[in-house]
Design a protein around this motif. Sequence first.
Motif, PDB file in Angstrom:
ATOM      1  N   UNK A   1       0.801  -1.230   0.000  1.00 16.68           N
ATOM      2  CA  UNK A   1       0.000   0.000   0.000  1.00 16.68           C
ATOM      3  C   UNK A   1       0.833   1.279   0.000  1.00 16.68           C
ATOM      4  N   UNK A   2       2.065   1.209   0.515  1.00 21.08           N
ATOM      5  CA  UNK A   2       2.930   2.387   0.524  1.00 21.08           C
ATOM      6  C   UNK A   2       3.867   2.421  -0.674  1.00 21.08           C
ATOM      7  N   UNK A   3       4.251   1.258  -1.178  1.00 24.32           N
ATOM      8  CA  UNK A   3       5.227   1.156  -2.262  1.00 24.32           C
ATOM      9  C   UNK A   3       4.490   0.712  -3.523  1.00 24.32           C
ATOM     10  N   UNK A   4       3.883   1.666  -4.200  1.00 28.63           N
ATOM     11  CA  UNK A   4       3.074   1.366  -5.379  1.00 28.63           C
ATOM     12  C   UNK A   4       3.972   1.298  -6.614  1.00 28.63           C
ATOM     13  N   UNK A   5       3.752   0.273  -7.442  1.00 32.37           N
ATOM     14  CA  UNK A   5       4.654   0.008  -8.551  1.00 32.37           C
ATOM     15  C   UNK A   5       4.061   0.371  -9.910  1.00 32.37           C
ATOM     16  N   UNK A   6       3.364   1.502  -9.979  1.00 33.14           N
ATOM     17  CA  UNK A   6       2.945   1.973 -11.289  1.00 33.14           C
ATOM     18  C   UNK A   6       3.783   3.176 -11.705  1.00 33.14           C
TER      19      UNK A   6
ATOM     20  N   UNK B   1      -6.518  -1.235  -9.692  1.00 29.73           N
ATOM     21  CA  UNK B   1      -7.377  -2.386  -9.411  1.00 29.73           C
ATOM     22  C   UNK B   1      -6.855  -3.586 -10.206  1.00 29.73           C
ATOM     23  N   UNK B   2      -6.369  -4.620  -9.505  1.00 33.67           N
ATOM     24  CA  UNK B   2      -5.766  -5.764 -10.186  1.00 33.67           C
ATOM     25  C   UNK B   2      -6.783  -6.704 -10.822  1.00 33.67           C
ATOM     26  N   UNK B   3      -8.056  -6.457 -10.627  1.00 34.31           N
ATOM     27  CA  UNK B   3      -9.068  -7.289 -11.289  1.00 34.31           C
ATOM     28  C   UNK B   3      -9.335  -6.817 -12.717  1.00 34.31           C
ATOM     29  N   UNK B   4      -8.743  -5.687 -13.085  1.00 38.39           N
ATOM     30  CA  UNK B   4      -8.944  -5.132 -14.421  1.00 38.39           C
ATOM     31  C   UNK B   4      -7.582  -4.894 -15.072  1.00 38.39           C
ATOM     32  N   UNK B   5      -7.545  -4.553 -16.370  1.00 36.37           N
ATOM     33  CA  UNK B   5      -6.275  -4.156 -16.988  1.00 36.37           C
ATOM     34  C   UNK B   5      -5.609  -3.059 -16.173  1.00 36.37           C
ATOM     35  N   UNK B   6      -4.286  -3.162 -16.021  1.00 34.51           N
ATOM     36  CA  UNK B   6      -3.572  -2.341 -15.041  1.00 34.51           C
ATOM     37  C   UNK B   6      -3.165  -0.984 -15.587  1.00 34.51           C
ATOM     38  N   UNK B   7      -4.162  -0.178 -15.920  1.00 35.20           N
ATOM     39  CA  UNK B   7      -3.898   1.197 -16.342  1.00 35.20           C
ATOM     40  C   UNK B   7      -5.158   2.029 -16.150  1.00 35.20           C
ATOM     41  N   UNK B   8      -4.951   3.328 -16.074  1.00 37.36           N
ATOM     42  CA  UNK B   8      -6.068   4.269 -16.062  1.00 37.36           C
ATOM     43  C   UNK B   8      -5.568   5.655 -16.415  1.00 37.36           C
ATOM     44  N   UNK B   9      -6.483   6.479 -16.877  1.00 35.84           N
ATOM     45  CA  UNK B   9      -6.182   7.874 -17.192  1.00 35.84           C
ATOM     46  C   UNK B   9      -7.242   8.756 -16.563  1.00 35.84           C
TER      47      UNK B   9
ATOM     48  N   UNK C   1      -3.597  12.701 -16.494  1.00 36.08           N
ATOM     49  CA  UNK C   1      -2.753  11.941 -15.576  1.00 36.08           C
ATOM     50  C   UNK C   1      -2.899  10.467 -15.939  1.00 36.08           C
ATOM     51  N   UNK C   2      -1.826   9.870 -16.440  1.00 33.50           N
ATOM     52  CA  UNK C   2      -1.874   8.464 -16.827  1.00 33.50           C
ATOM     53  C   UNK C   2      -1.140   7.613 -15.803  1.00 33.50           C
ATOM     54  N   UNK C   3      -1.631   6.397 -15.615  1.00 32.56           N
ATOM     55  CA  UNK C   3      -1.006   5.443 -14.699  1.00 32.56           C
ATOM     56  C   UNK C   3      -1.003   4.081 -15.363  1.00 32.56           C
ATOM     57  N   UNK C   4       0.156   3.406 -15.340  1.00 34.51           N
ATOM     58  CA  UNK C   4       0.247   2.052 -15.875  1.00 34.51           C
ATOM     59  C   UNK C   4       1.204   1.265 -15.005  1.00 34.51           C
TER      60      UNK C   4
ATOM     61  N   UNK D   1       8.039  -0.916 -19.350  1.00 33.02           N
ATOM     62  CA  UNK D   1       9.230  -0.204 -18.920  1.00 33.02           C
ATOM     63  C   UNK D   1       9.279   1.087 -19.735  1.00 33.02           C
ATOM     64  N   UNK D   2      10.396   1.803 -19.708  1.00 32.61           N
ATOM     65  CA  UNK D   2      10.447   3.085 -20.391  1.00 32.61           C
ATOM     66  C   UNK D   2      10.201   2.986 -21.881  1.00 32.61           C
ATOM     67  N   UNK D   3      10.854   2.002 -22.534  1.00 32.68           N
ATOM     68  CA  UNK D   3      10.733   1.872 -23.983  1.00 32.68           C
ATOM     69  C   UNK D   3       9.368   1.337 -24.373  1.00 32.68           C
ATOM     70  N   UNK D   4       8.900   0.274 -23.712  1.00 30.21           N
ATOM     71  CA  UNK D   4       7.597  -0.279 -24.065  1.00 30.21           C
ATOM     72  C   UNK D   4       6.478   0.707 -23.733  1.00 30.21           C
ATOM     73  N   UNK D   5       6.687   1.537 -22.695  1.00 27.57           N
ATOM     74  CA  UNK D   5       5.696   2.568 -22.386  1.00 27.57           C
ATOM     75  C   UNK D   5       5.601   3.593 -23.491  1.00 27.57           C
ATOM     76  N   UNK D   6       6.761   4.001 -24.046  1.00 24.85           N
ATOM     77  CA  UNK D   6       6.754   4.940 -25.166  1.00 24.85           C
ATOM     78  C   UNK D   6       6.068   4.325 -26.384  1.00 24.85           C
TER      79      UNK D   6
END
Length: 470
Positions: free
Chosen positions: A17-22, A112-120, A134-137, A143-148
């Motif tokens: 809950x404190x160390x979010x990995x998006x 929310x891990x029950x859905x695709x792991x992104x939101x805007x 504001x985008x989150x994935x 990673x940096x390249x695949x995100x681009x």
Amino acid sequence: MDRLSGLDASFLYLETPAQLMHVCGVLVLDATTMPGGYSFANLQSGIEKRVRDVPAFTRRLRRVPLGLDHPVWVQDKNFDIERHVHRLALPTPGGYDELTDLAAHLAGLPLDRSRPLWEMWVIEGYQGDKVAVMSKMHHATVDGVSGANLISHLCALSATDDPLVPATPQTQPREPGPGELLGRGVVSTATKPLQVARLLSPSAKLVTKTVGRARAGTAMAAPLTAPRTSFNGTITGRRSIGLADMSLDDVREIKKATGTTVNDVVLTVAGGALRSYLEDRGELPDDSLLATVPVSVRSSSKRSEGANKVSALFTKLGTDIEEPLERLRDMAVRNQHAKDHHNAVSADALQDWAEFAAPRTFGLAVRAYAGMRLAERHPVVHNLVISNVPGPPVPLYFVGAKIESLYPLGPVFHGAGLNITVLSNAGDLHVGVIACRDSMPDVDDLVNRFPAALAELRAAVAAEGLTSIG
């Protein structure tokens, strides 16, 4: 069915809950360029049209029974764009402070891990008529390249052009049953001792070579040698965000005049900003801060699977050096040693060892580490993470809206509650800084020092007569 690589899955296991990995991004858009004019409905439907046939946007996680193996990706049969693209408006006066406060709040919310792991989050009312996104994935997805590359599905060279990478209809993969997943997990567990044996010999040789480099003074900086600062402890889930801009032309001029690289200059500027920030707070350590710098190994990796193809190197930022040009020269030497050392390591070494991250054990260990506040008891591994990401050299349009600014934001970790990411975009450098609010509440005081540190370095280069700038 697409199994997560060990490295991709590790970002799931590292999350608390404190160390979010998006990973996040703040886009500032000129929405007046959208064909037919801006409306949230048009922007949302435009995003849906572009992502519906892109697997990374429409797949969700499925766990393996008993946690015997890493999760797999399966198609989300109930994909709904309204669960991923949301609408907000800034409170009056709708300026920078309101935007960064809202972005920091959103960055502190888990996906929310029950859905695709992104939101805007489409944020209206910024500076009057501008729109921010504001985008989150999740890092398990990019990673940096695949995100681009994923952003390329949403962006074009003009307001009316097709996306840089058009989506193509995908064949729906077969979803495995529990028995198949369990069987795969048993096989994977049974073969791991063989995989360990295969990795031990090259790893032992690497240790021997590293010792030799250390004795010769050509090794990269070592982890666990960083000085402790106020942002090196156990983090909370609260975030603070700062955004700033610099001139890419200024950085290139300094690079050309000094025979260094853009990355050398960016890291030197970061070192100058951090030195100034800590000195004014009376916290400047005698030893240099130590940064982890993610490095893409996509071009040299032999692995085809996995979204994350990254490694990392450690480098000192020269915060113990007052004179900026001296800091740059020292940085160039250190970076070259770090690159040579890093290149001697297999591109897939981190991915290979990450395969042994056990879902249950790894997750429990991370939570115990946080709960016992061990980050405050052992030597500091590294002070911060800093990335320099090459972006588009020309203006891009996000679903028809011109991108004015694009600020990237990475995750923060227990023990290193500060992340700095710099991205080039159409002649500008956009600096995104995210920190744990409880250890660095005044993140703007740091990010605003980046343009000043660049100007100071530029003046030092001119004073040496290395170039006509100044």
